[in-house]
Enzyme design. Structure first.
Site, PDB file in Angstrom:
ATOM      1  N   GLN A  33      42.632  38.784 -16.631  1.00  0.00           N
ATOM      2  CA  GLN A  33      42.070  39.937 -17.332  1.00  0.00           C
ATOM      3  C   GLN A  33      41.659  39.626 -18.771  1.00  0.00           C
ATOM      4  O   GLN A  33      40.919  40.392 -19.375  1.00  0.00           O
ATOM      5  CB  GLN A  33      43.059  41.110 -17.338  1.00  0.00           C
ATOM      6  CG  GLN A  33      43.050  41.907 -16.050  1.00  0.00           C
ATOM      7  CD  GLN A  33      43.790  41.203 -14.929  1.00  0.00           C
ATOM      8  OE1 GLN A  33      44.835  40.605 -15.148  1.00  0.00           O
ATOM      9  NE2 GLN A  33      43.237  41.250 -13.733  1.00  0.00           N
ATOM     10  N   ASN A  70      39.418  47.876  -9.437  1.00  0.00           N
ATOM     11  CA  ASN A  70      40.202  46.766  -8.914  1.00  0.00           C
ATOM     12  C   ASN A  70      40.301  45.707 -10.011  1.00  0.00           C
ATOM     13  O   ASN A  70      39.421  44.878 -10.182  1.00  0.00           O
ATOM     14  CB  ASN A  70      39.506  46.210  -7.671  1.00  0.00           C
ATOM     15  CG  ASN A  70      40.358  45.180  -6.958  1.00  0.00           C
ATOM     16  OD1 ASN A  70      41.165  44.501  -7.588  1.00  0.00           O
ATOM     17  ND2 ASN A  70      40.170  45.069  -5.664  1.00  0.00           N
ATOM     18  N   ASP A  71      41.382  45.768 -10.763  1.00  0.00           N
ATOM     19  CA  ASP A  71      41.603  44.864 -11.893  1.00  0.00           C
ATOM     20  C   ASP A  71      41.497  43.404 -11.494  1.00  0.00           C
ATOM     21  O   ASP A  71      41.413  42.526 -12.352  1.00  0.00           O
ATOM     22  CB  ASP A  71      43.034  45.071 -12.429  1.00  0.00           C
ATOM     23  CG  ASP A  71      43.108  46.235 -13.391  1.00  0.00           C
ATOM     24  OD1 ASP A  71      42.111  46.507 -14.049  1.00  0.00           O
ATOM     25  OD2 ASP A  71      44.190  46.854 -13.472  1.00  0.00           O
ATOM     26  N   CYS A  72      41.582  43.161 -10.214  1.00  0.00           N
ATOM     27  CA  CYS A  72      41.663  41.779  -9.733  1.00  0.00           C
ATOM     28  C   CYS A  72      40.330  41.243  -9.234  1.00  0.00           C
ATOM     29  O   CYS A  72      40.262  40.124  -8.738  1.00  0.00           O
ATOM     30  CB  CYS A  72      42.713  41.691  -8.640  1.00  0.00           C
ATOM     31  SG  CYS A  72      44.322  42.200  -9.249  1.00  0.00           S
ATOM     32  N   ASN A  93      37.632  39.787 -10.578  1.00  0.00           N
ATOM     33  CA  ASN A  93      37.228  39.243 -11.881  1.00  0.00           C
ATOM     34  C   ASN A  93      36.039  38.311 -11.677  1.00  0.00           C
ATOM     35  O   ASN A  93      36.177  37.104 -11.596  1.00  0.00           O
ATOM     36  CB  ASN A  93      38.406  38.501 -12.517  1.00  0.00           C
ATOM     37  CG  ASN A  93      39.705  39.272 -12.368  1.00  0.00           C
ATOM     38  OD1 ASN A  93      40.614  38.844 -11.659  1.00  0.00           O
ATOM     39  ND2 ASN A  93      39.775  40.416 -13.006  1.00  0.00           N
TER      40      ASN A  93
END
Ligand code: BGC
Length: 812
Positions: A499, A482-484, A486
């Site tokens: 990112q 899940n790139d989101c 963070n």
């Protein structure tokens, strides 16, 4: 509501109206030359790399308008129309677009003139061929003019979209006969040019956009076309284009056919010029000669279709469910090939100037195409591994043309290293080719520090094993799948990229999801160690994996009580736990831990999946989390930046729906596995195209979740890991034909009412003809009979000397 229908016999989706809810596109090309083509002839073309070698221009932020493409205009008296309706949008008497496998066909009819086109990229050439046939279906003689139109991009699409102070002065062209040559920057460091040609004498041409469109006009109302006369303009700077004019007389019943070729040509540096500043056209002429008759076009088209016949014969199913047959045999595999070619770089939602080939994305895509093109999958694995860092971490993406990694979209994502094991293991399970593990592969493209691929995998596993947080769970780094998510970013300034902003590392924030991956791919890595005779290492790896398994099930670490925790943030607080006010439960660890086998014995697996059904399910698919974040959480990052119901904030992220479905097959619940499969399956959502809106023949990345205003609406079609994971799910887990290191295993998990079915599978050179007697059972193999002989277990012993093998499976 539908806007077309499937034609399975021809492997086509037939779009019956140009007024689809969004542009419905297709991809042409399978090696180096690619075009996107929408159902109204919009789209763009590039060679190898959508950013660096773009042939035709895309107008950004173009969904749904879709206003630039490769257009044909027909002027018949005072009426100007396009066979694909756009850009003039003149109402047609008939319209049809057939998106096929690597080609698209259009039919437009107006006032007794029928225009039919076929567009494809030949298997072995860097060009797009479009055959346009015009027929006079009326009873009077027709004098019509046909115009073609493409707008060149000045090669580097990124620069082309913003550096106007320079670019308005660089455009150059040449014209010879019916061929227009686009040679911007050829005088300096480029050794390539583009051509657009037609195989007939032309009446006139235009190469300057202003002359063709006219001041204050658009592609929808080009002045020169409406005047019935192109102006033979020669572009000098500004915006070079290519437009041909053909004046055609058609007697009643008469047809005429024209072949247009849009191509990319490279010359050797020493052979760039024919004479002073006149480009060497020989290779272009040779290319054009290959497609200058209908017969040659037919042959090239047949070759393309044969290539696809071969590919799509590697895995086929014959069941009583037409939708499953259609997706498995045609569209799902086709989409997997497109993701192989594009990764996440070029679509209508990925501009081609943003993202390159993703490390994680490409490794996962590979799971869906490795059976189709094992050699190219091998090359892909080496390319990806070559961008890895020496400590096992990775750049998040690399540029297809240079194959070098870059940090443009960040690096240090905690999950990336493990995906390399996933891809490599899938390759070896498919092919049996363990020699790939001995290949010397550079780190960060530096051959002086090359090591074997096996060593790369060792470092992948080792990195995650040795980078743990307070709960002994893997550190998340920049984010995980899940790139989101963070958790180390803490951004409070608008515009900062989640990112790339802030530290990519932190000693506290952990991911339970990566823990699930560690179990799944740690086990696969241990199997590879065994294969290499490294039994001590295999035992050590399995020990770590077993410990991780326990950590995941521990209610002081990975387990929340009724489901798996998602992560711990940089303050050590739970993300995805019942105590959280929002974001109590996330889909990813439930799907991935269970598909890795975590909690199956203890019953926690079933509990986690029941919780998914209870809290995350909707009629359009399973949401990524609930309850949605209603306020921005600086400690969580991008995930809480989206309005509720969209993207990673409680959208239905199609990519991880198959994880849940696979997990259901792991615990034997075929009914539920199939129910989850159906919800996002295009062949099923076709019926609700007015709600879903994206193409009904392929998967999209995200469907809006229950909290969103447009619940059920799809976005970001085509380039998504959903394609690969869904194919893995349906082919390997639901239908159950799974490649192991030792041979094919057959262990289906289907709904109780699925019925008998058969699968043809070409595997390591052997054709397996598998028929399954289901007996109303969801999972369980009672008997496996291979060429008449009963075999224990579910794995068909591999025997290379047999060319065809008959397999009977009796479930029970
Ligand atoms: C990216 C994937 C990522 C997913 C979920 C996609 O846009 O390509 O790498 O896993 O989003 O965040």
């Amino acid at each position: 509501m539908k806007f077309g229908h499937f034609d399975d016999e021809h492997r086509e989706y037939v779009i019956e109206t140009p007024k689809t809810p969004l542009p419905w596109i297709n991809y042409l090309g399978s090696k180096e030359f690619f075009s996107l083509i929408s159902n109204t002839c919009g789209g763009y073309t590039f060679y190898k790399d959508a950013k660096l070698l773009r042939l035709t221009r895309y107008r950004y932020n173009d969904v749904p308008m879709d206003i630039n493409g490769k257009y044909f205009y027909i002027k018949d008296g005072d009426t100007v129309w396009n066979p694909g309706w756009k850009p003039t949008q003149t109402e047609l008497d008939e319209y049809e677009c057939r998106h096929g496998i690597g080609y698209s066909k259009f039919k437009g009819v107006k006032n007794g003139v029928r225009a039919e086109s076929l567009a494809f990229v030949p298997v072995n050439d860097n060009c797009e061929v479009t055959r346009l046939v015009v027929t006079n279906d009326s009873s009077v003689t027709k004098n019509i003019s046909i115009f073609s139109y493409v707008e060149w991009c000045l090669w580097n699409a990124d620069d082309d979209s913003r550096n106007f102070q320079r670019n308005f002065s660089t455009g150059e062209v040449e014209v010879k006969g019916s061929t227009i040559y686009h040679k911007t920057e050829y005088r300096e460091r480029r050794n390539h040019y583009a051509i657009y040609s037609v195989n007939a004498p032309i009446t006139a041409f235009d190469t300057a956009r202003d002359s063709f469109l006219g001041l204050y006009h658009y592609a929808a109302d080009p002045e020169a076309v409406f005047n019935g006369k192109l102006t033979n303009s020669m572009a000098s700077g500004w915006s070079p284009i290519a437009a041909h004019q053909l004046d055609v007389t058609l007697q009643p019943g008469e047809s005429k056919s024209y072949v247009f070729v849009l191509g990319y040509i490279e010359n050797p540096v020493e052979d760039k010029w024919e004479s002073h500043n006149v480009i060497n056209k020989k290779p272009a002429e040779a290319m054009l000669a290959k497609y200058d008759t209908d017969a040659k076009v037919d042959a090239a088209f047949a070759e393309l279709n044969e290539q696809w016949d071969k590919l799509l014969n590697i895995y086929t199913v014959d069941s009583s469910n037409d939708k499953v047959n259609r997706m498995v045999n045609i569209w799902n595999q086709y989409q997997c090939m497109v993701t192989f070619n594009m990764s996440r770089s070029a679509s209508y939602y990925e501009s081609g100037i943003g993202r390159g080939m993703g490390f994680r994305d490409s490794c996962q895509d590979l799971l869906g195409f490795v059976h189709l093109i094992p050699d190219r999958a091998r090359e892909r694995i080496i390319d990806i591994a070559s961008t890895q860092f020496q400590d096992g971490r990775a750049y998040h993406q690399y540029q297809p043309l240079t194959k070098k990694g870059n940090s443009d979209i960040g690096s240090g994502f905690g999950d990336d290293p493990l995906w390399l094991i996933a891809g490599t293991s899938a390759y070896i399970r498919e092919t049996g080719d363990a020699t790939i593990l001995d290949e010397m592969v550079p780190f960060d493209n530096d051959m002086s520090v090359a090591e074997t691929l096996m060593e790369h995998l060792r470092r992948s596993f080792g990195y995650v094993d040795t980078h743990r947080g307070p709960h002994n769970l893997p550190l998340i780094g920049r984010a995980d799948w899940n790139d989101c998510l963070n958790l180390n970013c803490h951004s409070v300034q608008p515009g900062e990229s989640f990112q790339t902003f802030g530290p990519s590392e932190g000693p506290v924030a952990e991911s339970v999801f990566i823990g699930g991956m560690f179990v799944k791919y740690g086990n696969e890595y241990a199997d590879l160690c065994d294969l290499k005779g490294l039994t001590d290492e295999a035992a050590k790896v399995r020990k770590s994996v077993a410990e991780m398994n326990d950590i995941l099930l521990d209610s002081n670490a990975g387990w929340d009580g009724e489901w798996f925790v998602r992560a711990y943030d940089s303050y050590g607080n739970k993300v995805g736990g019942n105590e959280c006010e929002e974001g109590k439960i996330f889909i990813e660890p439930q799907g991935f831990c269970v598909l890795a086998g975590v909690g199956v014995e203890s019953g926690q697996a079933q509990q986690a999946l029941d919780s998914v059904k209870k809290h995350l399910d909707t009629k359009y698919g399973v949401m990524i989390l609930q309850p949605a974040y209603t306020v921005y959480h600086e400690e969580l990052g991008e995930v809480s930046s989206y309005p509720p119901g969209y993207k990673e904030n409680a959208g239905i992220f199609c990519h991880n729906n198959p994880w849940v479905s696979i997990a259901e097959t792991v615990i034997g619940r075929g009914d539920r596995a199939f129910e989850v499969y159906k919800k996002t399956c295009p062949a099923y959502t076709e019926e609700i195209s007015e709600i879903h809106r994206t193409e009904p023949y392929i998967y999209c990345q995200m469907v809006a979740g229950a909290d969103a205003k447009f619940h059920g609406e799809g976005k970001n079609s085509w380039l998504t890991g959903t394609a690969a994971w869904t194919f893995v799910n349906i082919s390997q887990y639901i239908l159950g034909v799974y490649p192991t290191l030792n041979g094919l295993s057959v262990d289906p998990c289907v709904p109780a009412d699925f019925g008998d079915f058969s699968v043809k599978r070409v595997y390591r050179g052997v054709e397996y003809d598998i028929s399954v007697k289901q007996n109303g059972v969801q999972k369980g193999v009672k008997e496996l009979i291979v060429d008449g002989v009963k075999v224990e277990g579910t794995v068909i012993p591999y025997d290379a000397s047999r060319k065809t093998v008959k397999v009977e499976v009796v479930m029970g």
